[in-house]
Write an enzyme that holds these catalytic residues in place. Structure first.
Site, PDB file in Angstrom:
ATOM      1  N   LYS A 198      24.907  37.548  48.222  1.00 27.58           N
ATOM      2  CA  LYS A 198      24.835  37.849  49.636  1.00 27.58           C
ATOM      3  C   LYS A 198      24.635  39.344  49.890  1.00 27.58           C
ATOM      4  O   LYS A 198      24.150  39.753  50.937  1.00 27.58           O
ATOM      5  CB  LYS A 198      26.153  37.415  50.316  1.00 27.58           C
ATOM      6  CG  LYS A 198      26.495  35.972  50.190  1.00 27.58           C
ATOM      7  CD  LYS A 198      27.911  35.762  50.775  1.00 27.58           C
ATOM      8  CE  LYS A 198      28.399  34.372  50.426  1.00 27.58           C
ATOM      9  NZ  LYS A 198      29.848  34.240  50.671  1.00 27.58           N
ATOM     10  N   GLY A 199      25.100  40.139  48.940  1.00 29.65           N
ATOM     11  CA  GLY A 199      25.236  41.571  49.187  1.00 29.65           C
ATOM     12  C   GLY A 199      23.985  42.288  49.660  1.00 29.65           C
ATOM     13  O   GLY A 199      24.057  43.207  50.471  1.00 29.65           O
ATOM     14  N   ASP A 257      21.679  45.111  46.223  1.00 32.61           N
ATOM     15  CA  ASP A 257      22.415  46.209  46.852  1.00 32.61           C
ATOM     16  C   ASP A 257      22.896  47.237  45.836  1.00 32.61           C
ATOM     17  O   ASP A 257      22.789  48.432  46.065  1.00 32.61           O
ATOM     18  CB  ASP A 257      23.583  45.677  47.716  1.00 32.61           C
ATOM     19  CG  ASP A 257      24.472  44.685  46.979  1.00 32.61           C
ATOM     20  OD1 ASP A 257      24.151  44.327  45.829  1.00 32.61           O
ATOM     21  OD2 ASP A 257      25.481  44.261  47.563  1.00 32.61           O
ATOM     22  N   ASP A 305      25.411  47.897  38.895  1.00 30.89           N
ATOM     23  CA  ASP A 305      26.725  48.273  38.352  1.00 30.89           C
ATOM     24  C   ASP A 305      26.679  48.061  36.838  1.00 30.89           C
ATOM     25  O   ASP A 305      26.184  48.917  36.106  1.00 30.89           O
ATOM     26  CB  ASP A 305      27.795  47.428  39.047  1.00 30.89           C
ATOM     27  CG  ASP A 305      29.205  47.858  38.709  1.00 30.89           C
ATOM     28  OD1 ASP A 305      29.396  48.579  37.724  1.00 30.89           O
ATOM     29  OD2 ASP A 305      30.149  47.466  39.418  1.00 30.89           O
ATOM     30  N   LYS A 348      25.428  52.798  40.611  1.00 26.42           N
ATOM     31  CA  LYS A 348      26.764  53.286  40.268  1.00 26.42           C
ATOM     32  C   LYS A 348      26.692  54.250  39.091  1.00 26.42           C
ATOM     33  O   LYS A 348      25.948  54.019  38.130  1.00 26.42           O
ATOM     34  CB  LYS A 348      27.688  52.106  39.949  1.00 26.42           C
ATOM     35  CG  LYS A 348      29.146  52.454  40.090  1.00 26.42           C
ATOM     36  CD  LYS A 348      30.029  51.246  39.972  1.00 26.42           C
ATOM     37  CE  LYS A 348      30.647  50.891  41.294  1.00 26.42           C
ATOM     38  NZ  LYS A 348      31.781  49.964  41.174  1.00 26.42           N
ATOM     39  N   PHE A 352      35.421  51.348  43.192  1.00 25.99           N
ATOM     40  CA  PHE A 352      35.177  50.083  43.885  1.00 25.99           C
ATOM     41  C   PHE A 352      34.909  50.408  45.346  1.00 25.99           C
ATOM     42  O   PHE A 352      35.756  50.933  46.054  1.00 25.99           O
ATOM     43  CB  PHE A 352      36.379  49.140  43.755  1.00 25.99           C
ATOM     44  CG  PHE A 352      36.081  47.807  44.361  1.00 25.99           C
ATOM     45  CD1 PHE A 352      35.297  46.889  43.682  1.00 25.99           C
ATOM     46  CD2 PHE A 352      36.538  47.484  45.630  1.00 25.99           C
ATOM     47  CE1 PHE A 352      34.982  45.661  44.256  1.00 25.99           C
ATOM     48  CE2 PHE A 352      36.241  46.261  46.210  1.00 25.99           C
ATOM     49  CZ  PHE A 352      35.452  45.356  45.516  1.00 25.99           C
ATOM     50  N   ASP A 381      31.399  43.773  49.357  1.00 22.80           N
ATOM     51  CA  ASP A 381      32.620  43.177  49.907  1.00 22.80           C
ATOM     52  C   ASP A 381      33.829  43.360  49.009  1.00 22.80           C
ATOM     53  O   ASP A 381      33.701  43.638  47.814  1.00 22.80           O
ATOM     54  CB  ASP A 381      32.404  41.666  50.122  1.00 22.80           C
ATOM     55  CG  ASP A 381      32.376  40.886  48.797  1.00 22.80           C
ATOM     56  OD1 ASP A 381      31.589  41.264  47.896  1.00 22.80           O
ATOM     57  OD2 ASP A 381      33.146  39.917  48.661  1.00 22.80           O
ATOM     58  N   ARG A 406      31.526  43.559  54.478  1.00 20.18           N
ATOM     59  CA  ARG A 406      30.071  43.601  54.268  1.00 20.18           C
ATOM     60  C   ARG A 406      29.361  44.183  55.496  1.00 20.18           C
ATOM     61  O   ARG A 406      28.329  44.816  55.379  1.00 20.18           O
ATOM     62  CB  ARG A 406      29.521  42.194  54.019  1.00 20.18           C
ATOM     63  CG  ARG A 406      29.949  41.553  52.702  1.00 20.18           C
ATOM     64  CD  ARG A 406      29.134  40.288  52.482  1.00 20.18           C
ATOM     65  NE  ARG A 406      29.687  39.393  51.488  1.00 20.18           N
ATOM     66  CZ  ARG A 406      29.420  39.455  50.174  1.00 20.18           C
ATOM     67  NH1 ARG A 406      28.631  40.387  49.707  1.00 20.18           N
ATOM     68  NH2 ARG A 406      29.941  38.574  49.339  1.00 20.18           N
TER      69      ARG A 406
END
Ligand code: PRP
Length: 214
Positions: free
Chosen positions: A65-66, A123, A126, A154, A175, A182, A188
């Site tokens: 979803k991000g 999005d 990481d 990141k 984080f 989220d 979000r």
């Protein structure tokens, strides 16, 4: 107390609180403002338009979803129907703070990408697990090429290295939430990106939670 999260209006220089501004109170620190995000979108859109100037059709899988918030803004900035955005349900964190180590791709409708360029939009990069898995999956479908675009990279060792073709902004190895990112499906909608107040992190997650930068 953090500064509040505001969004600049497209039509004027005025700023208004973002739709989720009340949850700004849950942030220990705002790292990236809405204005920085909007400027970054414009830069990325311009670079993407230049790269695909000679193509009639570019398939853009959006990793839900991000990435939905990023993709909405990118689509508006690209403003051309040759860019075909395809929402794809992908998850590796499943609500937690650490990757489960497995990537799940759900309910993908049959799409024909053979011979076409693909630009995967996510999005955040990481560990790289999600992007690597999805990139390999698309490469197996014989597209013209597969490129990658992430809003945030990141600043950490990426266990799964993936070449990034378009990168928005670097973020620290913390984080973070907001702009699609989220914690337990919250935050979000924030139009900025920040670090949560530590006392809002569930006790079982705290062991994984890096102390916020001051
Ligand atoms: C997040 C994020 C990226 C991925 C990045 O998705 O949206 O897709 O993790 O992490 P990685 O580089 O370590 O793979 P998540 O699995 O949390 O699903 P979501 O987008 O629904 O939040």
């Amino acid at each position: 107390m953090t500064e509040s999260c505001t969004k600049k209006n497209h039509s004027s220089d005025n700023t208004t609180p973002c739709s989720a501004h009340e949850t700004c109170q849950d942030l220990h620190q705002i790292l990236i403002t809405s204005e920085q995000i909007q400027k970054t979108i414009e830069r990325l859109a311009s670079s993407i338009q230049d790269t695909y100037a000679d193509y009639d059709c570019v398939m853009i899988p959006v990793l839900l979803k991000g990435a939905q918030w990023f993709a909405n803004d990118l689509s508006e900035a690209l403003n051309h129907d040759k860019f075909q955005f395809l929402p794809i349900s992908v998850s590796s964190y499943q609500g937690g703070m650490q990757s489960t180590g497995q990537v799940r791709i759900d309910k993908v409708e049959k799409i024909d990408i053979s011979g076409r360029p693909v630009l995967i939009v996510d999005d955040i990069y990481d560990t790289g697990l999600t992007l690597k898995h999805v990139k390999q999956w698309f490469e197996s479908m014989e597209p013209a090429e597969v490129k990658t675009c992430v809003m945030f990279e990141k600043d950490c060792d990426h266990a799964h290295e993936v070449a990034l073709d378009f990168v928005g902004l670097p973020v620290p190895d913390e984080f973070i939430v907001g702009y699609g990112l989220d914690y337990q499906e919250q935050y979000r909608e924030l139009c900025c990106v920040g670090i949560l107040k530590p006392d809002l992190i569930e006790p079982e997650d705290r062991i994984e939670y890096a102390q916020p930068v001051s």
